[in-house]
Each structure stands twice: as structure tokens, then as C-alpha cells.
Motif scaffolding. Structure first.
Motif, PDB file in Angstrom:
ATOM      1  N   VAL A 181       0.748  -1.289  -0.081  1.00  0.00           N
ATOM      2  CA  VAL A 181       0.064   0.111   0.053  1.00  0.00           C
ATOM      3  C   VAL A 181       0.980   1.265   0.006  1.00  0.00           C
ATOM      4  O   VAL A 181       0.524   2.249  -0.574  1.00  0.00           O
ATOM      5  N   SER A 189      -7.858  -2.185   0.069  1.00  0.00           N
ATOM      6  CA  SER A 189      -7.330  -2.488  -1.391  1.00  0.00           C
ATOM      7  C   SER A 189      -8.402  -2.861  -2.331  1.00  0.00           C
ATOM      8  O   SER A 189      -9.148  -3.759  -2.063  1.00  0.00           O
ATOM      9  N   ILE A 236      -4.128   2.016  -4.937  1.00  0.00           N
ATOM     10  CA  ILE A 236      -4.858   0.776  -4.800  1.00  0.00           C
ATOM     11  C   ILE A 236      -6.132   0.987  -3.864  1.00  0.00           C
ATOM     12  O   ILE A 236      -7.073   0.141  -3.753  1.00  0.00           O
ATOM     13  N   ILE A 237      -6.041   2.105  -2.862  1.00  0.00           N
ATOM     14  CA  ILE A 237      -7.023   1.793  -1.819  1.00  0.00           C
ATOM     15  C   ILE A 237      -8.109   2.497  -2.626  1.00  0.00           C
ATOM     16  O   ILE A 237      -8.289   3.441  -2.948  1.00  0.00           O
ATOM     17  N   GLN A 264      -7.732  -3.859  -5.234  1.00  0.00           N
ATOM     18  CA  GLN A 264      -7.084  -4.594  -6.104  1.00  0.00           C
ATOM     19  C   GLN A 264      -6.826  -5.948  -5.334  1.00  0.00           C
ATOM     20  O   GLN A 264      -6.027  -5.765  -4.150  1.00  0.00           O
TER      21      GLN A 264
END
Length: 135
Positions: A31, A54, A37-38, A56
């Protein structure tokens, strides 16, 4: 769906609490290198807001030390983003000590217990080729 892939690889001879601990630390490392991605915070039907996660997937694999070291070398060659966790880090109590003890490791022969990698899908797939998903 995603151009990138995230793989967390944990050593197969660790105790279960150690495996979970390593995976948690590797995920936080991913992260920090890919904050995009969050996703958005979660909200329940009563309007209570919860933290974000996330968006992803992070696939978790297991491997022996030799395979972890191979993945490490291949990931460096492919210039993938790497998050390493070495066995000596189990003996420390905080992040500064972790960095100091990591610095003492032989960079050509890291005693890895886990590694997180992120990069283009095909490059990650080549780096982790032959590994099995964690059981």
C-alpha cells in the motif's frame, strides 16, 4: 481488469502466526508503494463508516527459501516493486530495528521469510512462475 499484479509470497516452513504476521506487514508495504489501490471507505446500512481496503486483489503464495530467493532475484531483474521480510525481523520490536537488522543481511543471500511484489502482470507472472497459492 488490472494491468498490475500483486503477489505476496510467504515461506512454507513458518508457524501459522508467523505467516499471517508476514503477510500483514507485506500488504502494508504494498500500500505504501501503490496508495492508488486503496478504494473508498465502506458504509453500512445505518450510515456507519468503516475504513477503506485495497481495491486490487493480493494473491498469496507459499515457497521455500530457495524459491523466495529466486523470486527476489527475478523481481530485481524485472525492476518490480519489492517489499522484503527477513527472518531476523522476528526478533525486533519496531520499524527502526527492522531497517537496521535488514541492513546487516547479505544482499545476495537474504534469509527471506516473505516478499511482496507488484508490477506489470506479465512481469510478476514470470517472477513467480512455478509457485503455488498458499494452502
Amino acid at each position: 481488469m488490472f494491468d498490475t499484479k500483486i503477489a505476496l509470497i510467504v515461506r512454507d516452513d513458518l508457524q501459522m502466526w508467523q505467516r499471517l504476521n508476514v503477510v500483514a506487514f507485506l500488504a502494508t508495504g504494498i500500500v505504501t508503494i501503490a496508495p492508488e489501490i486503496i478504494g473508498e471507505p465502506y458504509v453500512d446500512s445505518k450510515g456507519q463508516t468503516y475504513g477503506a481496503m485495497s481495491g486490487q486483489p493480493m494473491l498469496i503464495f507459499e515457497a521455500n527459501l530457495t524459491s523466495l530467493q529466486r523470486v527476489h532475484r527475478k523481481s530485481l531483474e524485472r525492476e518490480l516493486s519489492l517489499i522484503p521480510y527477513v527472518e531476523a525481523m522476528f526478533s525486533t520490536g519496531h520499524d527502526a530495528d527492522n531497517r537496521n537488522i535488514f541492513l546487516l543481511e547479505n544482499a545476495d543471500n537474504l534469509n527471506l521469510v516473505g516478499i511482496g511484489i507488484r508490477g506489470q502482470k506479465n512481469s510478476v507472472d514470470k517472477a513467480i512462475k512455478g509457485l503455488s497459492l498458499h494452502k
